[in-house]
Scaffold this active site. Structure first.
Site, PDB file in Angstrom:
ATOM      1  CD  GLU A 194      -1.543   0.119   3.587  1.00 25.97           C
ATOM      2  OE1 GLU A 194      -1.720   1.212   4.137  1.00 25.97           O
ATOM      3  OE2 GLU A 194      -2.221  -0.890   3.837  1.00 25.97           O
ATOM      4  CB  CYS A 237      -2.113  -5.399   6.077  1.00 27.47           C
ATOM      5  SG  CYS A 237      -1.787  -3.781   6.809  1.00 27.47           S
ATOM      6  CB  THR A 293     -11.031  -0.383  12.803  1.00 26.50           C
ATOM      7  OG1 THR A 293      -9.844  -0.434  13.613  1.00 26.50           O
ATOM      8  CG2 THR A 293     -11.290   1.057  12.388  1.00 26.50           C
ATOM      9  CG  HIS A 339      -2.469  -8.425   9.778  1.00 32.37           C
ATOM     10  ND1 HIS A 339      -1.293  -7.983   9.221  1.00 32.37           N
ATOM     11  CD2 HIS A 339      -3.183  -7.314  10.081  1.00 32.37           C
ATOM     12  CE1 HIS A 339      -1.297  -6.658   9.178  1.00 32.37           C
ATOM     13  NE2 HIS A 339      -2.430  -6.223   9.697  1.00 32.37           N
TER      14      HIS A 339
END
Length: 349
Positions: free
Chosen positions: A81, A113, A204, A237
């Protein structure tokens, strides 16, 4: 048909900035941040490093480990990104640098990601179809966080390259299967021309990270009929240390399973390189026959889960290039002023 990882390579810049140094500048509580984030320092790119140079370094290490002719590579895909160019592929730079050009295809991937693992899946498809012999999938980033934003404590730099193939004698790890879970979730975004991303902060976590990681992981476990205890290692992650630890516990994985691949406390969140970095760190110490369960996450939002079995060849290739732990050792610590200069937060007029 058997598909897997022929080789892998990682790269992490040597520069680091400690949470205490960032907190000092913004008047934040460093101890509270370290406790909450489970991150203590993060990697910082040098002035001349970007996602392309990091991708090249990782790809070169992967080629050093593999020992294969680069002209066998039919595709190079780089997920990031923070591609250095809006119009000019990072992947063509990498392809030329490793000697894979010109009889091949290349493209850049974007999915926050998890762009790197999306590239892995694309290479898996091309290899399994017979369209290409080998594919190089890379996740690399020099992630940004606005000055004073919570992201500034974790947004780091690093990358990992995975060479994907199907010749069983060349495979260091077999990818047994993969599963993805995707929705339209606006948890994190950056418009063209904006220097820094925006995000929903603490709101989030559940609708973004945890919903997609847990559903992606459960989807693959159900698809394969496996359980957490069937795996020796697990990687999730790593936007910080807290989230993957919580996700692992929710899914039934133990701290011992995730510990070898949990590198975020020492280098921060390498974004597209994050899950792949955890996989690389795990491959650095896994034994033949060990199984690895991995789930990547990308805001926007989606997850890619993988079930991986390590082969005997890991012992042959592992020490041909620096391991993740070797790359993390001997950091050079810098203060906030130099960090801001390296990251382009301050510029000459």
């Amino acid at each position: 048909m058997t598909i897997g990882i022929v080789s892998y390579g990682a790269y992490v810049p040597r520069y680091r900035i400690k949470v205490e140094e960032i907190a000092r500048v913004w008047g934040d509580d460093a101890n509270a941040l370290k406790s909450g984030l489970m991150v203590y320092e993060k990697s910082v790119p040098d002035i001349d490093e970007d996602a392309a140079t990091i991708a090249v370094e990782a790809a070169r290490y992967a080629m050093t480990r593999s020992g294969v002719d680069p002209e066998r590579i039919g595709a190079v895909y780089t997920g990031s990104e923070s591609h250095p160019y809006a119009v000019k592929p990072t992947s063509t730079i990498v392809s030329q640098a490793i000697g894979a050009t010109p009889n091949m295809t290349a493209a850049d991937f974007e999915f926050a990601c998890k762009a790197g693992t999306a590239a892995v899946q694309a290479c898996m498809g091309l290899v399994s179809s017979g369209m290409i012999d080998l594919g190089m999938a890379i996740g690399a980033d020099v992630s940004q966080g606005a000055p004073g934003d919570a992201l500034e404590y974790t947004a780091a730099a690093g990358g990992v390259a995975c060479l994907i193939g199907k010749k069983e004698s060349e495979l260091a790890a077999i990818i047994e299967d993969t599963y993805s879970f995707t929705t339209d979730t606006p948890d994190f975004w950056r418009r063209e021309g904006m220097p820094y991303p925006e995000h929903g902060g603490r709101f989030t976590g559940e609708p973004g990270y945890f919903k997609h990681v847990t559903n992606g992981a459960k989807g693959l476990l159900n698809k394969l009929g496996t359980k957490p205890e069937d795996y020796d290692y697990a990687v999730f992650h790593q936007p910080n240390g807290k989230f993957p630890t919580k996700a692992a516990k929710t899914l039934g994985f133990t701290k011992a399973q995730i510990a070898p691949g949990l590198v975020v406390p020492k280098i921060g969140n390498t974004y597209s390189g994050s899950c792949l970095m955890g996989i690389a760190a795990t491959l650095d110490q896994a034994k033949p026959g060990d199984r690895i369960f991995a789930t990547a996450f990308g805001s926007g939002a989606g997850s890619d889960a993988f079930s991986i079995t390590v082969t005997d060849r890991i012992e042959e290739i592992r020490n041909r290039a620096p391991t993740v732990s070797e790359l993390i050792k001997d950091p050079i610590y810098i203060d906030y002023a130099r960090y801001a200069k390296h990251k382009g937060k301050i510029r000459r007029s």
